[in-house]
Design a protein around this motif. Structure first.
Motif, PDB file in Angstrom:
ATOM      1  N   MET A 112      40.542  40.025  29.604  1.00 15.29           N
ATOM      2  CA  MET A 112      40.283  40.275  31.009  1.00 15.29           C
ATOM      3  C   MET A 112      39.217  39.258  31.408  1.00 15.29           C
ATOM      4  N   VAL A 113      39.536  38.391  32.335  1.00 17.95           N
ATOM      5  CA  VAL A 113      38.636  37.259  32.615  1.00 17.95           C
ATOM      6  C   VAL A 113      38.166  37.229  34.074  1.00 17.95           C
ATOM      7  N   ASP A 114      38.249  38.370  34.736  1.00 19.35           N
ATOM      8  CA  ASP A 114      37.875  38.405  36.151  1.00 19.35           C
ATOM      9  C   ASP A 114      36.369  38.166  36.332  1.00 19.35           C
ATOM     10  N   ILE A 115      36.052  37.137  37.079  1.00 22.55           N
ATOM     11  CA  ILE A 115      34.646  36.895  37.452  1.00 22.55           C
ATOM     12  C   ILE A 115      34.223  37.998  38.420  1.00 22.55           C
ATOM     13  N   SER A 116      33.029  38.505  38.241  1.00 20.56           N
ATOM     14  CA  SER A 116      32.546  39.474  39.226  1.00 20.56           C
ATOM     15  C   SER A 116      31.057  39.287  39.484  1.00 20.56           C
TER      16      SER A 116
ATOM     17  N   VAL B 248      46.420  37.384  29.843  1.00 21.98           N
ATOM     18  CA  VAL B 248      45.258  37.094  30.684  1.00 21.98           C
ATOM     19  C   VAL B 248      45.339  37.947  31.936  1.00 21.98           C
ATOM     20  N   LYS B 249      44.266  38.598  32.263  1.00 20.01           N
ATOM     21  CA  LYS B 249      44.316  39.472  33.431  1.00 20.01           C
ATOM     22  C   LYS B 249      42.976  39.460  34.140  1.00 20.01           C
ATOM     23  N   HIS B 250      42.930  39.928  35.367  1.00 23.29           N
ATOM     24  CA  HIS B 250      44.026  40.392  36.223  1.00 23.29           C
ATOM     25  C   HIS B 250      44.165  39.320  37.277  1.00 23.29           C
ATOM     26  N   PHE B 251      45.314  38.666  37.287  1.00 25.49           N
ATOM     27  CA  PHE B 251      45.516  37.494  38.112  1.00 25.49           C
ATOM     28  C   PHE B 251      45.902  37.901  39.526  1.00 25.49           C
TER      29      PHE B 251
END
Ligand code: BGC
Length: 763
Positions: A159-163, A207-210
């Motif tokens: 999970m690669v979501d920038i936050s 890879v998520k979440h696109f």
């Protein structure tokens, strides 16, 4: 004749599958021929079956669905399933697919193996705080080894979501706020899971979440996202792209809107950006029920949403039953074409082919491995060592830490004696009774050298309903005694101790999916306990358990020593004891800013300057400047921050030249010295600022880092070789360019304590 036609085909064609690194083009001629031949035998129904990804009933990760999976597999209506646990069970399901369905096409068997399987590593946010790419890669390797031993061949990670919003509970699953660091971690995870995909211990990554899920408005999960293309490309896309560049086999679409269109049906996002611009040749799966939710977004009922998603480039439907239920009719109505369907089927079959399932459908079904390869002493030792690298020492007044193993230690707090809350969210495969409690970890560390006393002191929340919501999935631990009784007991214990360790913070399920919080401070009941403990006048060390950066402003003023221990996995208790009692020196550094107050959110270090920045040399409020009347601009603890039990000195920052040619490089070097008396690791950071560009650029951006080990008194030069590539960004036309002109390069121990030099990029 029913038996594994697929395998027979392979044998007949004399093939041995070379499961090379996942290519992005799918141009393997043998694979194409094999899949074409197989597809030539498939009915439309069987093709739609391949696009269908129903859940199993074992592990619940979304709205409950009764899927009667075995019967559907036999009818060829299932391409894969997920979150089914147990080697025997999985083998049996694979057997039904291979031996009882008409074409014998093996299943993909997915699972949310996010930070470990039975051996659980720290939550991903914590892992990122190690800044240790090798350790992170190894954690994914261990996870893949264990999951594959239990029959899983596909993980829904990384999970690669920038936050930039710690209210969002899912920051626990990601790598923080920085696109560069996030990209390195995305690559390391993909390498760890997939490797070369040879052997039966490598699994497909997803890879998520696109895309852009981490920008949910107000930090509320599943909420609206809206942002400029410039921001997408420059600030949010990099980790997804890095994972794709590393060869990630699959990508999961996100729940949110992108430019007003749900990501799952967003053709620009999937077809243009992911497949076109980034050359992704793998398979795209939806998130749980995403196609169904398109109707709720108000963008089309299930039939239209399914057709739009397929057209957009989405291949596999997780839990909406939209592809299997409506695409036949859409085909008849001319809303989708057979080519659209075939394209998706092919990508799913390619994923199975690359896994080697057509060569050996039982590749992942040697059930004996579950006993020998899961939760092994080696894996647990790795998880323990890694966890110790993730804790971030925020404050250590008077060097209270490390504690000596002597005298009487009081361990007090709602997180001191709970096993199930140690591993952290998304430890779905773990046996939650198995981890040690922190209390056991401390007892084992102290042995007979010191006395350990324990009291719970308070519940997590005074209000039982809030507590129940964040202790789901068997992590409940409410004490029926009154707040007064719990406090009294804690003060009795504290009175007998030399030092107090307060184990406080959030419960494990206070972060993760569907766990947004509007208030990030320590719950009142714990705060009252902490105040009472401090009032004893004894030294207090606070261990803050959290799945996100929390607001620790009061604590940072009043508690002498604070260490953020996140949720450290199945071996967290021992790892925390290792660091608290000084067997290991803390080395973690924040990868997401810790705010001073919730009102600052979104807050992140790599912000733009504004036309009226505050003069930070003067903390007072400044009229007609970008600042608050009632709150500083600065966070409580910045990105990159973390202390050690030793001190590091940074000196002699220098450049080997001050003009960078368009095809040359410049080397920036800083000397780092361990000034203390113990060996320790330091994370050295380099940042860049583009001083004048065609669009406004951040005040600094991380571009390089190194984790180094230094003996007492030892010095080391750490260098960053800067090339024009490090200066590139997406301009207004979304061209990836380095623009000539002046740049700053900065080096230091965190994103604020930096030495600065300037150089010029020549025309
Ligand atoms: C989550 C995904 C997860 C999926 C399957 C969804 O609710 O958003 O991250 O992989 O469920 O469990």
């Amino acid at each position: 004749m029913k038996k594994t036609i697929a395998i027979i085909c392979m044998a007949a064609m004399g093939m041995s599958v070379s499961a090379a690194v996942i290519p992005n083009g799918g141009d393997d001629a043998k694979m194409d021929a094999f899949i074409s031949s197989l597809m030539g035998r498939m009915t439309l129904e069987e093709k739609l079956g391949q696009l269908n990804l129903p859940p199993s009933d074992d592990i619940v990760t979304g709205n409950a669905i009764d899927s009667n999976i075995g019967a559907a597999v036999k009818r060829g209506e299932v391409g894969g399933t997920f979150n089914i646990k147990g080697a025997e069970k999985i083998r049996e399901l694979q057997r039904v697919a291979v031996e009882e369905s008409r074409l014998g096409i093996p299943l993909l068997l997915g699972m949310d193996v996010i930070h470990g399987y039975e051996t659980v590593f720290p939550i991903p946010l914590a892992l990122s705080c190690s800044w240790d790419m090798d350790a992170i890669e190894r954690s994914a390797r261990v996870a893949a080894t264990e999951a594959s031993a239990a029959g899983v061949n596909w993980t829904f990670s990384p999970m690669v979501d920038i936050s930039r919003d710690p209210r969002w509970g899912r920051v626990s699953e990601g790598s923080g706020e920085d696109p560069y660091l996030g990209s390195q971690i995305a690559r390391a995870m993909v390498r760890g899971y997939q490797g070369d995909l040879k052997g039966n211990d490598k699994i497909l990554a997803c890879v998520k979440h696109f895309a852009l899920y981490g920008a949910s408005e107000a930090g509320r999960d599943y909420n609206t996202v809206d942002m400029s293309r410039g921001r997408m490309y420059n600030e949010y896309f990099a980790p997804y792209k890095a994972a794709v560049d590393e060869g990630a086999a699959t990508v999961m679409t996100s729940f949110n809107l992108v430019d007003g269109i749900p990501a799952t049906a967003n053709r620009w996002l999937i077809d243009d950006v992911l497949r076109g611009q980034w050359n992704f040749g793998g398979m795209v799966v939806t998130d749980y029920g995403s196609i169904g939710e398109i109707a709720v977004h108000g963008v089309g009922a299930l039939k239209e949403a399914s057709a739009a998603s397929l057209k957009a480039g989405t291949d596999m439907d997780m839990c909406s039953f939209g592809f299997i239920g409506t695409l036949k009719q859409s085909l008849a109505e001319g809303k989708v074409t057979m080519e659209d369907i075939d394209r998706a089927v092919r990508r799913i079959l390619e994923a199975k082919y690359r896994l080697g399932l057509f060569d050996n459908p039982y590749k992942y079904n040697d059930v004996s491995l579950e006993k020998t390869h899961v939760y092994t002493p080696e894996h647990r030792a790795e998880a323990r060592a890694t966890a110790a690298k993730t804790f971030v020492l925020l404050k250590n007044e008077g060097n209270i830490l490390p504690l000596a193993k002597k005298g009487t230690v009081a361990l007090i707090g709602p997180l001191a004696n709970t096993a199930s809350n140690m591993p952290g969210t998304w430890s779905v495969a773990a046996d939650l009774t198995r981890p040690k409690t922190l209390r056991q970890g401390f007892e084992d560390a102290l042995g007979t050298k010191a006395q350990l006393l324990y009291a719970k002191g308070s519940n997590l929340y005074a209000d039982p309903e809030t507590e129940a919501a964040c202790t789901v999935f068997g992590r409940g631990m409410r004490d029926p005694r009154s707040e007064e009784e719990l406090l009294r007991e804690a003060l009795d214990v504290a009175a007998r101790a030399d030092v107090i360790v307060a184990a406080m913070g959030e419960a494990s399920e206070s972060s993760g999916e569907s766990s947004s919080r509007a208030s990030l401070t320590l719950p009142d009941t714990q705060r009252r306990l902490l105040e009472a403990l401090l009032a004893t006048g004894k030294p207090v060390v606070m261990l803050n358990f959290s799945g996100r950066p929390t607001v620790m402003t009061w604590e940072s003023r009043n508690v002498p020593a604070i260490m953020n221990v996140w949720f450290g996995g199945s071996e967290a208790a021992d790892a925390i004891a290792d660091v608290v009692f000084g067997d290991v020196c803390p080395s973690g550094k924040l990868t997401q800013t810790m705010p001073y107050s919730e009102g600052q959110i979104p807050i992140y270090y790599n912000h733009l300057n504004t036309g009226r920045p505050k003069d930070e040399s003067n903390p007072a409020y400044q009229k007609y400047r970008s600042n608050y009347l009632d709150n500083p601009n600065k966070p409580l603890y910045p990105f990159g921050y973390g202390l050690s039990y030793t001190d590091f000195d940074y000196s002699g920052f220098r450049l080997d030249k001050d003009v960078l040619d368009s095809n040359g490089s410049i080397t920036a070097t800083v000397t780092v010295t361990n000034k203390g008396d113990r060996a320790a690791d330091e994370i050295v950071q380099f940042y860049i600022r583009d001083m004048v560009a065609s669009v406004s650029r951040p005040v600094k951006e991380l571009k390089h880092f190194e984790r180094i080990s230094l003996q007492p008194g030892q010095s080391r030069d750490v260098s960053f070789t800067i090339t024009p590539d490090d200066l590139k960004f997406y301009d207004y036309e979304l061209k990836y360019v380095a623009e000539p002109g002046e740049f700053q390069v900065m080096a230091g121990p965190d994103s604020e304590r930096l030495s600065i030099l300037t150089f010029t990029l020549a025309q």
